[in-house]
Design a protein around this motif. Structure first.
Motif, short mmCIF file in Angstrom:
data_model
loop_
_atom_site.label_atom_id
_atom_site.label_comp_id
_atom_site.label_asym_id
_atom_site.label_seq_id
_atom_site.Cartn_x
_atom_site.Cartn_y
_atom_site.Cartn_z
N VAL A 1 -13.51 -6.77 6.86
CA VAL A 1 -13.09 -8.17 6.78
C VAL A 1 -11.94 -8.32 5.78
O VAL A 1 -10.98 -9.05 6.04
CB VAL A 1 -14.29 -9.08 6.42
CG1 VAL A 1 -13.82 -10.48 6.04
CG2 VAL A 1 -15.27 -9.13 7.57
N CYS B 1 -17.44 -7.46 14.82
CA CYS B 1 -18.74 -6.84 14.58
C CYS B 1 -18.64 -5.33 14.67
O CYS B 1 -17.73 -4.79 15.28
CB CYS B 1 -19.80 -7.35 15.56
SG CYS B 1 -19.57 -6.83 17.26
N LEU C 1 -19.10 -9.36 11.40
CA LEU C 1 -18.05 -9.41 10.39
C LEU C 1 -17.67 -10.88 10.22
O LEU C 1 -17.19 -11.50 11.18
CB LEU C 1 -16.82 -8.60 10.83
CG LEU C 1 -17.05 -7.15 11.24
CD1 LEU C 1 -15.75 -6.54 11.75
CD2 LEU C 1 -17.61 -6.35 10.10
N ALA D 1 -18.79 -3.57 6.35
CA ALA D 1 -18.31 -4.71 7.12
C ALA D 1 -17.42 -5.60 6.26
O ALA D 1 -16.38 -6.09 6.71
CB ALA D 1 -19.49 -5.51 7.68
N ASN D 2 -17.80 -5.79 5.00
CA ASN D 2 -16.98 -6.59 4.09
C ASN D 2 -15.61 -5.95 3.88
O ASN D 2 -14.60 -6.66 3.73
CB ASN D 2 -17.69 -6.78 2.75
CG ASN D 2 -18.87 -7.71 2.86
OD1 ASN D 2 -18.94 -8.55 3.76
ND2 ASN D 2 -19.83 -7.56 1.97
#
Length: 172
Positions: free
Chosen positions: A158, A130, A121, A154-155
């Motif tokens: 974040v 991660c 991440l 993952a985005n």
């Protein structure tokens, strides 16, 4: 996940929602989300799916970054992630979580017993955490398309972290 971001859930609830969505949508029995603490150079385990029996023991555990990033090599890179297909039991360390794969493995592309996929991440160039995923329900190593879909999740994680750090997120 985008709608959950808009609901202003607390961060841990949102992380749990993300790992559950990864598991449901992309077919992994085990999903673990860890945040990176750069001051102490550790990953802190924050949310999981498929590790209920061990979660009380490992929740909040600090894992030295080197225990994870030692696998983040050119040899293992796929897209922006790291797929380690050839680990052996002897290579496992204190912090490895091994969940025996079901007997769905098929052929050369079957998921192997000590295989793991890490999705870092990143916020801009800064590492923030991660995902690690294990045991795909179809018994096969993930395709490039599946790995790229994981990177989209993952985005989203974040984005939640960035919102929290910018103080636009309610306190936990």
């Amino acid at each position: 996940i985008s709608n959950e971001l808009k609901r202003h859930l607390n961060l841990d609830t949102l992380f749990q929602s993300i790992v559950s969505a990864v598991s449901r949508s992309l077919g992994f029995d085990v999903v673990l989300l860890s945040l990176y603490d750069s001051e102490r150079d550790v990953f802190v385990r924050r949310a999981q799916r498929g590790l209920d029996r061990r979660w009380e023991e490992i929740q909040g555990e600090e894992v030295p970054a080197s225990e994870i990033t030692k696998y983040w090599t050119d040899r293992n890179v796929v897209s922006k992630s790291y797929l380690v297909r050839d680990r052996t039991q002897k290579e496992l360390g204190r912090y490895d979580i091994v969940v025996p794969p079901p007997s769905r493995r098929r052929g050369a592309d079957g998921w192997r017993p000590y295989e793991i996929l890490w999705i870092p991440l990143h916020s801009e160039e800064k590492l923030v955490g991660c995902f690690s995923v294990d045991n795909p329900r179809n018994g096969q190593a993930p395709s490039l398309e599946t790995i790229q879909a994981l990177e989209i999740f993952a985005n989203q994680a974040v984005a939640a972290i960035d919102l929290r750090q910018s103080r636009r997120w309610p306190a936990q």
